[in-house]
Write an enzyme that holds these catalytic residues in place. Structure first.
Site, PDB file in Angstrom:
ATOM      1  N   SER A  17       0.798  -1.233   0.000  1.00 20.70           N
ATOM      2  CA  SER A  17       0.000   0.000   0.000  1.00 20.70           C
ATOM      3  C   SER A  17       0.830   1.282   0.000  1.00 20.70           C
ATOM      4  O   SER A  17       0.294   2.349  -0.255  1.00 20.70           O
ATOM      5  CB  SER A  17      -0.958   0.021   1.185  1.00 20.70           C
ATOM      6  OG  SER A  17      -0.261   0.216   2.394  1.00 20.70           O
ATOM      7  N   LYS A  50       1.168   4.624   6.709  1.00 22.38           N
ATOM      8  CA  LYS A  50       0.432   5.482   5.765  1.00 22.38           C
ATOM      9  C   LYS A  50       1.055   6.873   5.745  1.00 22.38           C
ATOM     10  O   LYS A  50       1.909   7.203   6.548  1.00 22.38           O
ATOM     11  CB  LYS A  50      -1.052   5.597   6.161  1.00 22.38           C
ATOM     12  CG  LYS A  50      -1.786   4.268   6.238  1.00 22.38           C
ATOM     13  CD  LYS A  50      -1.862   3.569   4.907  1.00 22.38           C
ATOM     14  CE  LYS A  50      -2.488   2.183   5.069  1.00 22.38           C
ATOM     15  NZ  LYS A  50      -2.280   1.331   3.935  1.00 22.38           N
TER      16      LYS A  50
END
Length: 181
Positions: free
Chosen positions: A49, A91
């Site tokens: 991701s 993230k």
């Protein structure tokens, strides 16, 4: 008589030595736990991701204390926990407390303006819409750099995040990927 006392003295010295080692090991363990909980930790990246910035298996040096003191800025790579989950996620901070975030036709809008994101490859660009959302005073909007597959703040079961553990400062492993973030 002297020979009978020697084994007892030797046993006492050995017992003291063992206690000394046990105390030293216990102190080292406590110090390591305090450092890991409050100063820094090491985290392994799991998944794709954050591609192209981070690769699956990269090991990160994560600052906990300095991040809590100085706070977080837009663009920081952070370690967080999603609501109701105990595992860590890596993230990027897109929205800060008080910001208004939206996505239309895969373009992220920050406070009404399209966000310029050099760290997102065209291959990994978003292909979704996200309704305009104002972040609360302790909420952050976090997205993966690989928007196409990232499970992050745009996902209905995640939303804005409040539990940020620390700021990733460097890739420390593997050697070919070593770099500051």
């Amino acid at each position: 008589m002297e020979t009978a006392n020697k084994p007892k003295k030797k046993e006492k010295r050995m017992g003291r030595e063992i206690l000394s080692w046990a105390g030293t090991l216990a102190a080292a363990l406590v110090i390591a736990l305090v450092i890991r909980s409050f100063v820094f930790t090491l985290i392994a990246v799991k998944g794709k991701s954050m591609q192209e910035t981070l690769q699956n298996g990269d090991r990160l040096y994560v600052s906990i204390l300095t991040a809590r003191i100085s706070g977080y800025e837009r663009g920081d790579v952070v370690i967080c926990r999603y609501p109701g989950r105990s595992d860590y996620c890596v993230k990027r901070v897109i929205g800060l407390p008080g910001d208004v975030i939206a996505a239309r036709n895969g373009v992220i809008y920050l406070n009404g303006e399209p966000l310029k994101e050099d760290y997102v490859s065209p291959l990994h660009a978003a292909h979704y819409d996200y309704p305009e959302t104002a972040l609360g005073e302790d909420e952050y909007f976090l997205l993966g750099d690989n928007r196409f597959i990232s499970h992050d703040s745009h996902s209905a079961d995640v939303g804005p995040v409040t539990d940020i553990v620390g700021k990733a400062r460097a890739i420390i492993w593997p050697p070919a990927h070593i770099s500051a973030l």
